[in-house]
Motif scaffolding. Structure first.
Motif, PDB file in Angstrom:
ATOM      1  N   ASN A  35     -26.405  -8.145   5.361  1.00 38.69           N
ATOM      2  CA  ASN A  35     -26.766  -6.726   5.257  1.00 38.69           C
ATOM      3  C   ASN A  35     -28.270  -6.553   5.278  1.00 38.69           C
ATOM      4  OD1 ASN A  35     -27.885  -6.460   2.297  1.00 38.69           O
ATOM      5  ND2 ASN A  35     -26.211  -7.948   2.276  1.00 38.69           N
ATOM      6  N   ASP A  36     -28.710  -5.295   5.337  1.00 44.37           N
ATOM      7  CA  ASP A  36     -30.127  -4.973   5.163  1.00 44.37           C
ATOM      8  C   ASP A  36     -30.274  -3.950   4.019  1.00 44.37           C
ATOM      9  OD1 ASP A  36     -28.986  -2.872   6.557  1.00 44.37           O
ATOM     10  OD2 ASP A  36     -30.630  -2.652   7.967  1.00 44.37           O
ATOM     11  N   PHE A  37     -29.513  -4.170   2.965  1.00 44.19           N
ATOM     12  CA  PHE A  37     -29.487  -3.299   1.786  1.00 44.19           C
ATOM     13  C   PHE A  37     -30.824  -3.327   1.044  1.00 44.19           C
ATOM     14  CE2 PHE A  37     -28.936  -2.910  -2.814  1.00 44.19           C
ATOM     15  CZ  PHE A  37     -28.284  -1.697  -2.915  1.00 44.19           C
ATOM     16  N   ARG A  38     -31.202  -2.198   0.493  1.00 41.32           N
ATOM     17  CA  ARG A  38     -32.292  -2.086  -0.489  1.00 41.32           C
ATOM     18  C   ARG A  38     -31.803  -1.142  -1.581  1.00 41.32           C
ATOM     19  NH1 ARG A  38     -36.098  -0.830   3.901  1.00 41.32           N
ATOM     20  NH2 ARG A  38     -36.113   1.236   2.983  1.00 41.32           N
ATOM     21  N   ALA A  39     -32.105  -1.479  -2.819  1.00 38.67           N
ATOM     22  CA  ALA A  39     -31.676  -0.645  -3.946  1.00 38.67           C
ATOM     23  C   ALA A  39     -32.596   0.566  -4.059  1.00 38.67           C
ATOM     24  CB  ALA A  39     -31.657  -1.462  -5.231  1.00 38.67           C
ATOM     25  N   GLU A  40     -32.449   1.487  -3.102  1.00 40.06           N
ATOM     26  CA  GLU A  40     -33.228   2.722  -3.075  1.00 40.06           C
ATOM     27  C   GLU A  40     -32.297   3.877  -2.732  1.00 40.06           C
ATOM     28  OE1 GLU A  40     -37.088   0.517  -1.043  1.00 40.06           O
ATOM     29  OE2 GLU A  40     -36.317   2.384  -0.172  1.00 40.06           O
ATOM     30  N   LEU A  41     -32.373   4.914  -3.529  1.00 40.66           N
ATOM     31  CA  LEU A  41     -31.558   6.090  -3.283  1.00 40.66           C
ATOM     32  C   LEU A  41     -31.839   6.630  -1.885  1.00 40.66           C
ATOM     33  CD1 LEU A  41     -29.504   7.960  -4.650  1.00 40.66           C
ATOM     34  CD2 LEU A  41     -31.425   9.359  -5.412  1.00 40.66           C
ATOM     35  N   GLY A  42     -30.785   6.860  -1.113  1.00 41.18           N
ATOM     36  CA  GLY A  42     -30.911   7.388   0.241  1.00 41.18           C
ATOM     37  C   GLY A  42     -31.118   6.335   1.307  1.00 41.18           C
ATOM     38  N   HIS A  43     -31.268   5.064   0.919  1.00 44.14           N
ATOM     39  CA  HIS A  43     -31.469   4.008   1.920  1.00 44.14           C
ATOM     40  C   HIS A  43     -30.203   3.845   2.772  1.00 44.14           C
ATOM     41  CE1 HIS A  43     -32.742   0.380   3.875  1.00 44.14           C
ATOM     42  NE2 HIS A  43     -31.705  -0.290   3.386  1.00 44.14           N
ATOM     43  N   ARG A  44     -30.391   3.851   4.076  1.00 42.89           N
ATOM     44  CA  ARG A  44     -29.277   3.618   5.007  1.00 42.89           C
ATOM     45  C   ARG A  44     -29.327   2.159   5.428  1.00 42.89           C
ATOM     46  NH1 ARG A  44     -27.749   8.886   7.954  1.00 42.89           N
ATOM     47  NH2 ARG A  44     -28.666  10.378   6.517  1.00 42.89           N
ATOM     48  N   PHE A  45     -28.175   1.516   5.380  1.00 43.87           N
ATOM     49  CA  PHE A  45     -28.121   0.101   5.712  1.00 43.87           C
ATOM     50  C   PHE A  45     -26.816  -0.221   6.413  1.00 43.87           C
ATOM     51  CE2 PHE A  45     -25.258  -1.424   2.315  1.00 43.87           C
ATOM     52  CZ  PHE A  45     -25.267  -0.334   1.460  1.00 43.87           C
ATOM     53  N   THR A  46     -26.794  -1.420   6.992  1.00 43.13           N
ATOM     54  CA  THR A  46     -25.577  -1.875   7.649  1.00 43.13           C
ATOM     55  C   THR A  46     -25.158  -3.208   7.059  1.00 43.13           C
ATOM     56  OG1 THR A  46     -26.835  -2.961   9.395  1.00 43.13           O
ATOM     57  CG2 THR A  46     -26.061  -0.726   9.851  1.00 43.13           C
ATOM     58  N   MET A  47     -23.881  -3.468   7.156  1.00 46.81           N
ATOM     59  CA  MET A  47     -23.313  -4.775   6.830  1.00 46.81           C
ATOM     60  C   MET A  47     -22.538  -5.213   8.064  1.00 46.81           C
ATOM     61  SD  MET A  47     -22.214  -4.467   2.843  1.00 46.81           S
ATOM     62  CE  MET A  47     -21.135  -3.052   3.002  1.00 46.81           C
ATOM     63  N   ARG A  48     -22.521  -6.505   8.286  1.00 52.47           N
ATOM     64  CA  ARG A  48     -21.883  -7.014   9.503  1.00 52.47           C
ATOM     65  C   ARG A  48     -20.839  -8.080   9.170  1.00 52.47           C
ATOM     66  NH1 ARG A  48     -24.577  -5.335  14.080  1.00 52.47           N
ATOM     67  NH2 ARG A  48     -26.493  -4.217  13.601  1.00 52.47           N
ATOM     68  N   THR A  49     -19.751  -7.978   9.902  1.00 50.66           N
ATOM     69  CA  THR A  49     -18.685  -8.961   9.783  1.00 50.66           C
ATOM     70  C   THR A  49     -18.097  -9.195  11.167  1.00 50.66           C
ATOM     71  OG1 THR A  49     -16.690  -9.546   8.530  1.00 50.66           O
ATOM     72  CG2 THR A  49     -16.875  -7.256   9.274  1.00 50.66           C
ATOM     73  N   ASP A  50     -17.046  -9.954  11.260  1.00 45.23           N
ATOM     74  CA  ASP A  50     -16.433 -10.220  12.553  1.00 45.23           C
ATOM     75  C   ASP A  50     -15.767  -8.953  13.092  1.00 45.23           C
ATOM     76  OD1 ASP A  50     -17.149 -12.890  12.320  1.00 45.23           O
ATOM     77  OD2 ASP A  50     -15.264 -13.423  11.342  1.00 45.23           O
ATOM     78  N   PRO A  51     -15.977  -8.672  14.389  1.00 48.68           N
ATOM     79  CA  PRO A  51     -15.267  -7.523  14.980  1.00 48.68           C
ATOM     80  C   PRO A  51     -13.752  -7.761  14.989  1.00 48.68           C
ATOM     81  CG  PRO A  51     -17.016  -8.328  16.427  1.00 48.68           C
ATOM     82  CD  PRO A  51     -16.859  -9.328  15.323  1.00 48.68           C
ATOM     83  N   ALA A  52     -13.025  -6.667  15.048  1.00 45.70           N
ATOM     84  CA  ALA A  52     -11.562  -6.719  15.135  1.00 45.70           C
ATOM     85  C   ALA A  52     -11.139  -5.559  16.035  1.00 45.70           C
ATOM     86  CB  ALA A  52     -10.948  -6.584  13.741  1.00 45.70           C
ATOM     87  N   PRO A  53      -9.921  -5.558  16.534  1.00 42.30           N
ATOM     88  CA  PRO A  53      -9.495  -4.428  17.367  1.00 42.30           C
ATOM     89  C   PRO A  53      -9.717  -3.093  16.647  1.00 42.30           C
ATOM     90  CG  PRO A  53      -7.873  -6.188  17.452  1.00 42.30           C
ATOM     91  CD  PRO A  53      -8.882  -6.577  16.395  1.00 42.30           C
ATOM     92  N   GLY A  54     -10.438  -2.173  17.299  1.00 45.01           N
ATOM     93  CA  GLY A  54     -10.726  -0.870  16.711  1.00 45.01           C
ATOM     94  C   GLY A  54     -11.906  -0.862  15.754  1.00 45.01           C
ATOM     95  N   PHE A  55     -12.620  -2.001  15.644  1.00 47.81           N
ATOM     96  CA  PHE A  55     -13.731  -2.107  14.704  1.00 47.81           C
ATOM     97  C   PHE A  55     -14.779  -3.043  15.297  1.00 47.81           C
ATOM     98  CE2 PHE A  55     -15.283  -4.485  10.792  1.00 47.81           C
ATOM     99  CZ  PHE A  55     -16.210  -3.526  10.428  1.00 47.81           C
ATOM    100  N   ASP A  56     -16.023  -2.554  15.432  1.00 43.30           N
ATOM    101  CA  ASP A  56     -17.073  -3.367  16.061  1.00 43.30           C
ATOM    102  C   ASP A  56     -17.724  -4.362  15.105  1.00 43.30           C
ATOM    103  OD1 ASP A  56     -18.605  -1.728  14.449  1.00 43.30           O
ATOM    104  OD2 ASP A  56     -19.675  -0.734  16.091  1.00 43.30           O
ATOM    105  N   GLY A  57     -17.271  -4.399  13.877  1.00 38.43           N
ATOM    106  CA  GLY A  57     -17.807  -5.351  12.903  1.00 38.43           C
ATOM    107  C   GLY A  57     -19.016  -4.839  12.136  1.00 38.43           C
ATOM    108  N   ILE A  58     -19.394  -3.582  12.382  1.00 40.16           N
ATOM    109  CA  ILE A  58     -20.558  -3.009  11.705  1.00 40.16           C
ATOM    110  C   ILE A  58     -20.107  -1.933  10.722  1.00 40.16           C
ATOM    111  CG2 ILE A  58     -22.741  -1.780  11.984  1.00 40.16           C
ATOM    112  CD1 ILE A  58     -22.839  -2.971  14.845  1.00 40.16           C
TER     113      ILE A  58
END
Length: 178
Positions: A35-58
């Motif tokens: 992830n690119d998490f930061r403990a800040e109110l309003g911070h937008r971040f992503t987490m990544r995992t393996d893609p699956a049908p109907g899901f790009d993994g993000i």
């Protein structure tokens, strides 16, 4: 059609250690996802995992609430789901030592596809909160190096893996035909 996920676990570690595991991006990567998490109110971040049908993994998230070391809320969007995850920590006592009860609620699974995904996530949460996070907390409390938690635990394919393999193609087919 709606569904929510609720998890409650008590860990034999003080709230400060559990909070650190929930808010340190390197530790989150070990027990949950890179992830690119930061403990800040309003911070937008992503987490990544393996893609699956109907899901790009993000998974796209935003910190909606932050009240250290007691409560945190994230938006959680990915594939067919648009949910909110709330983490609440309460001090507890286990064997006369400080401990923490962690309550996690992921709410807002609406529609057939989202409800199907909730069953995959619900099954995966057993590993996340039952094995991965405790592994990180134990090593953090002992001052040990924490690495390869997900890889170590990935060797143990649990029920969630089999459920995701069964439901993934159904969600993927529904998404492409819609």
């Amino acid at each position: 059609m709606k569904r929510d996920i609720h998890i409650e676990r008590t860990y034999p570690h003080p709230p400060e250690i559990v909070w650190r595991a929930l808010t340190d991006p390197a530790l989150i990567a070990e027990w949950l996802m890179p992830n690119d998490f930061r403990a800040e109110l309003g911070h937008r971040f992503t987490m990544r995992t393996d893609p699956a049908p109907g899901f790009d993994g993000i998974v796209k998230c935003e910190v909606l609430e932050l009240d250290a070391p007691r409560r945190m809320r994230w938006s959680w969007k990915g594939g067919p789901i648009d949910t909110v995850v709330t983490f609440e920590l309460e001090p507890a006592i286990v064997f006369a030592r400080p401990a923490t009860t962690l309550k996690v609620a992921q709410t807002g699974f609406e529609g057939l596809d989202a409800v199907l995904v909730s069953f995959v996530l619900g099954a995966g949460n057993r590993a996340v909160y039952g094995r991965h996070l405790p592994y990180v907390l134990d090593r953090l409390a002992a001052g040990e190096t924490i690495e390869n938690v997900r890889e170590t635990c990935a060797k143990e394919r649990g029920r969630w893996w089999w459920i995701s393999r069964a439901i993934g193609p159904i969600v993927g087919r529904r998404k492409t035909s819609a």
